[in-house]
Design a protein around this motif. Structure first.
Motif, PDB file in Angstrom:
ATOM      1  N   HIS A 161       0.806  -1.227   0.000  1.00  0.00           N
ATOM      2  CA  HIS A 161       0.000   0.000   0.000  1.00  0.00           C
ATOM      3  C   HIS A 161       0.843   1.283   0.000  1.00  0.00           C
ATOM      4  O   HIS A 161       0.309   2.363  -0.187  1.00  0.00           O
ATOM      5  CB  HIS A 161      -0.979   0.002   1.180  1.00  0.00           C
ATOM      6  N   ARG A 162       2.164   1.175   0.167  1.00  0.00           N
ATOM      7  CA  ARG A 162       3.033   2.365   0.191  1.00  0.00           C
ATOM      8  C   ARG A 162       4.022   2.390  -0.983  1.00  0.00           C
ATOM      9  O   ARG A 162       4.807   3.327  -1.108  1.00  0.00           O
ATOM     10  CB  ARG A 162       3.805   2.415   1.502  1.00  0.00           C
ATOM     11  N   ARG A 163       4.003   1.379  -1.834  1.00  0.00           N
ATOM     12  CA  ARG A 163       5.023   1.264  -2.885  1.00  0.00           C
ATOM     13  C   ARG A 163       4.985   2.387  -3.904  1.00  0.00           C
ATOM     14  O   ARG A 163       6.028   2.929  -4.271  1.00  0.00           O
ATOM     15  CB  ARG A 163       4.916  -0.084  -3.583  1.00  0.00           C
TER      16      ARG A 163
END
Length: 161
Positions: free
Chosen positions: A63-65
């Motif tokens: 979810h942060r890539r």
């Protein structure tokens, strides 16, 4: 500063990286991992062979890539020594898929192929556990103090003369 190739830079310090207490991950200008130390292998639960050649975003929760890739590209435009995680809680991803809290410090490595990044990573799992225990103990002490204060008399005892 001399503009060496990334391979020359790595040769200069590769031999002593395993003596550092924190994980080290070196990423080339394209975002590929080119070097890790033994502590990084242990932290991420992956061998150097599994880590080297991957894009660094694989060490970050899914979810942060996308956001990380944008931030990495921005950092490449104005590289500088910086600490990450002082404002936002950072998490990394172990080989088994579990997330864990980290603190990361970055340093640019100017090379003839572009700017590589030297990342020092500290696992904060134990620190967070101890902080949680301290908060719990402080809450218990506050509760005990409140109970003790409720047991104290509200006025001095009568003096019989």
């Amino acid at each position: 500063m001399e503009n060496k190739s990334l391979r020359q830079w790595l040769g200069d310090f590769e031999s002593w990286l395993d003596y550092l207490p924190d994980a080290v991950v070196v990423v080339d200008s394209g975002g590929q991992i080119v070097l890790v130390n033994h502590q990084a292998e242990q932290m991420f639960q992956c061998s150097a062979a599994e880590l080297i050649g991957q894009v660094v975003e694989n060490l970050i929760p899914a979810h942060r890539r996308d956001m990380h890739q944008q931030q990495r590209e921005q950092y490449g435009q104005m590289p500088h020594v910086r600490a990450m995680g002082s404002v936002t809680e950072l998490t990394a991803l172990r080989g088994d898929g579990s997330e864990f809290p980290v603190e990361i410090s970055l340093g640019p490595i100017p090379t003839s192929e572009g700017t590589a990044v030297f990342a020092v990573i500290r696992d904060l799992t134990e620190r967070r556990r101890i902080e949680s225990m301290l908060r719990e103990h402080q809450a218990q002490i506050l509760a005990a103090r409140t109970i003790q204060q409720q047991q104290l008399p509200t006025r001095p005892p009568d003096a019989d003369l």
